[in-house]
Design a protein around this motif. Structure first.
Motif, PDB file in Angstrom:
ATOM      1  N   GLY A   1       0.845  -1.183   0.000  1.00  0.00           N
ATOM      2  CA  GLY A   1       0.000   0.000   0.000  1.00  0.00           C
ATOM      3  C   GLY A   1       0.881   1.233   0.000  1.00  0.00           C
ATOM      4  O   GLY A   1       2.107   1.149   0.048  1.00  0.00           O
TER       5      GLY A   1
ATOM      6  N   GLU B   1      -1.841   6.340   2.281  1.00  0.00           N
ATOM      7  CA  GLU B   1      -2.964   5.870   1.469  1.00  0.00           C
ATOM      8  C   GLU B   1      -4.268   6.617   1.762  1.00  0.00           C
ATOM      9  O   GLU B   1      -4.581   6.917   2.910  1.00  0.00           O
TER      10      GLU B   1
ATOM     11  N   ASP C   1      -7.108   5.493  -3.502  1.00  0.00           N
ATOM     12  CA  ASP C   1      -6.010   4.650  -3.953  1.00  0.00           C
ATOM     13  C   ASP C   1      -6.422   3.213  -4.247  1.00  0.00           C
ATOM     14  O   ASP C   1      -5.713   2.502  -4.941  1.00  0.00           O
TER      15      ASP C   1
END
Length: 151
Positions: free
Chosen positions: A10, A14, A18
């Motif tokens: 990730g 984030e 996203d």
């Protein structure tokens, strides 16, 4: 910055934009609607994702052309034999414009109407925290547990 998140990866900072509804992490792209020039052969990932999910025209972002025969799709010469595509549908005026200005579509294209379609997956590069991809060779990733490629 990409970091390990659970069993995947990730972004360190984030945001909800996203990932899609299926939890797939997407490449970040700048968004400046109405600015710039068309970049033929380049797909704006955020607009493409939105257009596919909502069945919007891939060019203008408005509703794709629909009638009793189905939704209008403009396919280039690179579509596979099963008529799967990563390109969203189009509206009629943008189909005409695209055929006039896109060098790829001028060479070979097909206009079809589709009565029913389902997302099959995401076309991208598979990453895992235990390895770094050595190239950017795209692969198909099923969109959800209920979606599977056709035989």
């Amino acid at each position: 910055m990409v970091v390990t998140r659970g069993a995947g990866i990730g972004y360190a900072d984030e945001t909800p934009y996203d990932r899609d509804a299926d939890g797939v992490l997407w490449t970040r792209v700048p968004s400046s609607p109405g600015r710039g020039r068309p970049e033929f052969g380049q797909v704006h990932l955020m607009r493409q994702r939105r257009a596919m999910r909502r069945m919007l025209c891939q060019v203008c972002g408005e509703a794709a052309d629909r009638d009793e025969n189905g939704t209008l799709w403009l396919l280039g010469s690179d579509e596979d034999e099963y008529l799967t595509t990563s390109h969203p549908p189009v509206c009629a005026p943008c189909a005409v414009l695209s055929l006039r200005v896109c060098p790829h579509l001028r060479r070979r294209h097909t206009l079809i109407r589709v009565r029913s379609c389902v997302p099959l997956g995401v076309h991208g590069v598979l990453h895992a925290p235990s390895w770094i991809p050595t190239g950017d060779s795209p692969t198909g990733i099923p969109a959800c547990r209920g979606c599977a490629p056709r035989n």
